[in-house]
Design an enzyme around this catalytic site. Structure first.
Site, PDB file in Angstrom:
ATOM      1  N   HIS A   5       5.615   6.170  -2.692  1.00 60.23           N
ATOM      2  CA  HIS A   5       6.941   6.713  -3.024  1.00 60.23           C
ATOM      3  C   HIS A   5       6.801   8.174  -3.447  1.00 60.23           C
ATOM      4  O   HIS A   5       7.564   9.036  -3.011  1.00 60.23           O
ATOM      5  CB  HIS A   5       7.571   5.947  -4.200  1.00 60.23           C
ATOM      6  N   ARG A  27      12.883  -4.960   5.599  1.00 59.83           N
ATOM      7  CA  ARG A  27      13.679  -4.740   4.378  1.00 59.83           C
ATOM      8  C   ARG A  27      15.187  -4.759   4.607  1.00 59.83           C
ATOM      9  O   ARG A  27      15.958  -4.597   3.694  1.00 59.83           O
ATOM     10  CB  ARG A  27      13.245  -3.436   3.701  1.00 59.83           C
ATOM     11  N   ALA A  45       3.183   1.635   2.861  1.00 64.51           N
ATOM     12  CA  ALA A  45       4.381   0.795   2.720  1.00 64.51           C
ATOM     13  C   ALA A  45       5.415   1.482   1.830  1.00 64.51           C
ATOM     14  O   ALA A  45       6.623   1.409   2.081  1.00 64.51           O
ATOM     15  CB  ALA A  45       4.017  -0.566   2.136  1.00 64.51           C
ATOM     16  N   CYS A  80       0.838  -1.205   0.000  1.00 63.22           N
ATOM     17  CA  CYS A  80       0.000   0.000   0.000  1.00 63.22           C
ATOM     18  C   CYS A  80       0.874   1.256   0.000  1.00 63.22           C
ATOM     19  O   CYS A  80       2.087   1.182   0.143  1.00 63.22           O
ATOM     20  CB  CYS A  80      -0.920  -0.001   1.213  1.00 63.22           C
TER      21      CYS A  80
HETATM   22  S1  SF4 Z   1      -1.084  -1.744   5.955  1.00 69.29           S
HETATM   23 FE1  SF4 Z   1      -2.108  -0.124   7.140  1.00 69.29          FE
HETATM   24  S2  SF4 Z   1      -1.902   1.718   5.880  1.00 69.29           S
HETATM   25 FE2  SF4 Z   1      -1.522  -0.045   4.513  1.00 69.29          FE
HETATM   26  S3  SF4 Z   1      -3.544  -0.544   3.604  1.00 69.29           S
HETATM   27 FE3  SF4 Z   1      -3.289  -1.818   5.452  1.00 69.29          FE
HETATM   28  S4  SF4 Z   1      -4.316  -0.622   7.066  1.00 69.29           S
HETATM   29 FE4  SF4 Z   1      -3.917   0.806   5.375  1.00 69.29          FE
END
Ligand code: SF4
Length: 490
Positions: free
Chosen positions: A195, A96, A65, A62
Site C-alpha cells: 500500500h 476483490r 497484493a 504480499c
Molecule cells: S504472489 Fe507473486 S509477488 Fe507475491 S510473494 Fe508470491 S511470487 Fe511474490
C-alpha cells in the site's frame, strides 16, 4: 463487555500458546492481548507489523497484493501489468469485486489480467525488452487506456530490471502516464508495505504531471480515499455526501480514474475511509498541498450519523443543514432495518479477523443490530490501527495480531462465537465446524455494506447466515462426544 473476565482471556491466551516452542510462544505472546480500554497507546499491550514466524499458518498477503490488488487495481481506465510470472496476477484477478462502470476491454480494464508471463529466459536475460514490447502491444490493442502501471512481482527486484527506464521511455513515446511500481512481493512483512509503495508511486509518477492542469474548483470539493467499491461501497457512500451538498471529485480507487487521481490535490478535504492503505498519500497532500484529511466510518447508522456530522463541521451552515437533512431522511429506512433484524440477532457474539479498517469499523454496525464483537484482529495492521481499536472493543475482549490458523481455531473453540467474519482461507474451516461464517473481505459475494443502503444488506446477510437452519445439521467438534471425534479422525 465480554462474557469473559480479563483474567480468563489472559489464561486462554497462555493456554493456546503452550503448544509452541518457548521462543515462538514468547514471540506470539506479544501479538495477543485482552483488551483494556484504559490503555492509551496500544504499543503497551500489542506488537504489530512484524515478520510472521516461519512454520505458522499466516493469512497475510504480499506487497504486490497490496499494490496491484488493493490500491492500483481498481483504477479502472488504466491497465495494470502484473510484471513477472503469470500466477501472481491470475490467482488474484478480480477477487476483490471492485465494481465499476464502463465497457471492459474498451475503456475500463479492472477485471482483466495483463501479465508479462515471465519464462526462464526472461529471468536469465532480463525482462525489460519484453516489458517494452507488451506496452506497445497494449497501446495497439487497447488504445483507450489512459495509462499503464507496472506492478512488479518478486523476480523483478531480484534480477534488477530497470522498469523505471522502460516506463519513462514508453511514457514519452505514447504520450501517456506510465507508472513503475516496485512492489515486489518479498518487500516488507505483509501487503501493508505494498500500500505504502503504491501511494508513493502516485506521489512520484501521477501528481507531478497534473500540476498546473486546469480545474474548476468549488468550496465543497471532497474526495473519497480508501474505498475500493467492493460490491458498490463507494457508490452507497458517495450519494450521502452528494445529498448533503458536497461535490465528490475523486474516488480512490474503487470505480476511480486516472483523471480523478490527478484532480485530488485540488480538493478542499480528503475523506479517508481505509486509513491503513491510504494514510500515506493523504498525509503527503496535507504537507505538500495543505489539504486536510479526516477519517470517517460509514458502517451502520450510529457511525454514519457521527461521521456525517463530523464531516459537516468542516464546512459552512449549508452543509451542516444538508447533513441533518440526510440523517432525517434515512432514519425511517434504517430504523425499519433495525426493527426487523435486531430481534433476530440481539445478543449474538461475533469474532472478526480481517484487514484494513474492518476489524474496528464494522463493530458499530454489529452493535446497531444488538450484537457484540468479542474478538477482533488485523492481518497487517500497525500500532496506529490498534490505538484506534482499543476504544471500540469491550474490556477483556480478545485482540489478536496476524493470528495463526491454529490460534484462531483454538480461540473460536473456547470463545464459541455465534458468527465469524473473516477471509476465504478461514471460511470453510469454520463452516465445517458448524459455525456461521461471513467472508468479510469481499462481503461474501454480496454488498455494498457502506452507507444506509449498505446497512440494510449487511443486516440481511448477517441474519441470513446466522439464522440459516443448515447449521443445525452440523455439530461442532466440542459439542460431540469423544468417540465421534475419534471416528471422524479415522
Ligand atoms: S504472489 Fe507473486 S509477488 Fe507475491 S510473494 Fe508470491 S511470487 Fe511474490
Amino acid at each position: 463487555m465480554s462474557t469473559m473476565t480479563k483474567q480468563e482471556t489472559e489464561d486462554l491466551i497462555q493456554e493456546v500458546l503452550e503448544v509452541y516452542p518457548e521462543k515462538a510462544a514468547k514471540d506470539r505472546a506479544k501479538h495477543l492481548t485482552a483488551n483494556d480500554q484504559s490503555v492509551e497507546k496500544s504499543s503497551k499491550c500489542i506488537t504489530s507489523n512484524r515478520k510472521s514466524l516461519p512454520g505458522v499458518m499466516t493469512i497475510r498477503g504480499c506487497a504486490y497484493a497490496g499494490s496491484r490488488g488493493v490500491v492500483w487495481g481498481p483504477v479502472k481506465d488504466m491497465i495494470h501489468i502484473s510484471h513477472g510470472p503469470v500466477g501472481c496476477g491470475q490467482y488474484s484477478r478480480a477477487g476483490r469485486r471492485n465494481y465499476y462502470v464502463g465497457t471492459t476491454g474498451v475503456n475500463t480494464f479492472t477485471t482483466m489480467n495483463f501479465t508479462s508471463d515471465f519464462q526462464e529466459k526472461d529471468i536469465v536475460f532480463g525482462g525489460d525488452k519484453k516489458l517494452a514490447k507488451i506496452i506497445d502491444e497494449i497501446e495497439m490493442l487497447f488504445p483507450l487506456n489512459k495509462g499503464i502501471t507496472v506492478q512488479s512481482e518478486c523476480p523483478i527486484g531480484l534480477i534488477g530490471d530497470d522498469i523505471e527506464a522502460v516506463s519513462k521511455t514508453k511514457a514519452q513515446e505514447h504520450g501517456k502516464t506510465m507508472v513503475p511500481v516496485r512492489c515486489e512481493g518479498f518487500r516488507g512483512v505483509s501487503q501493508s508495505l505494498g500500500h505504502h509503495i503504491a501511494n508513493d508511486s502516485i506521489r512520484d509518477w501521477v501528481f507531478p504531471k497534473s500540476e498546473g492542469k486546469a480545474f474548476e474548483a468549488t468550496d465543497y470539493d471532497v474526495t473519497i480515499i480508501g474505498d475500493y467499491n467492493i460490491g458498490g461501497d463507494a457508490w452507497s457512500s458517495r450519494i450521502l455526501l452528494e445529498e448533503m451538498g458536497l461535490r465528490v471529485i475523486a474516488q480512490w480507487s474503487g470505480d476511480g480514474t486516472l483523471a480523478e487521481m490527478e484532480n485530488t490535490p485540488k480538493a478542499k478535504l480528503n475523506l479517508l475511509h481505509c486509513y491503513r492503505s491510504m494514510n500515506y498519500i493523504s498525509r503527503y497532500m496535507e504537507e505538500k498541498h495543505g489539504i486536510p484529511w479526516m477519517e470517517y466510518n460509514f458502517f451502520g447508522p450510529t457511525k454514519i450519523e457521527e461521521a456525517l456530522r463530523k464531516i459537516a463541521e468542516r464546512f459552512d451552515d449549508k452543509i451542516k443543514e444538508g447533513a441533518e437533512r440526510v440523517i432525517e431522511k434515512y432514519r425511517p429506512q434504517w430504523q425499519a432495518v433495525v426493527d426487523k433484524y435486531r430481534p433476530r440477532l440481539e445478543g449474538k457474539r461475533v469474532m472478526l479477523y480481517v484487514g484494513g479498517l474492518r476489524p474496528r469499523h464494522i463493530i458499530g454496525a454489529y452493535e446497531d443490530l444488538g450484537m457484540e464483537v468479542v474478538g477482533t484482529g488485523y492481518e497487517f495492521a500497525h500500532n496506529d490501527d490498534y490505538d484506534r481499536t482499543i476504544q471500540e472493543m469491550g474490556n477483556a475482549t480478545l485482540i489478536y495480531d496476524d493470528v495463526t490458523g491454529y490460534e484462531f481455531e483454538e480461540f473460536v473453540k473456547r470463545v464459541k462465537p455465534d458468527l465469524i467474519g473473516s477471509g476465504i482461507k478461514e471460511k470453510y474451516i469454520f463452516q465445517k465446524m458448524g459455525i456461521p461464517f461471513r467472508q468479510m473481505h469481499s462481503w461474501d459475494y454480496s454488498g455494498p455494506y457502506h452507507g444506509y443502503d449498505g446497512f440494510a444488506i449487511f443486516a440481511r446477510d448477517m441474519d441470513m447466515t446466522l439464522n440459516n437452519p443448515c447449521w443445525d445439521a452440523i455439530t461442532p467438534p466440542w459439542k460431540r462426544g469423544s468417540s465421534d471425534i475419534a471416528e471422524a479422525a479415522e
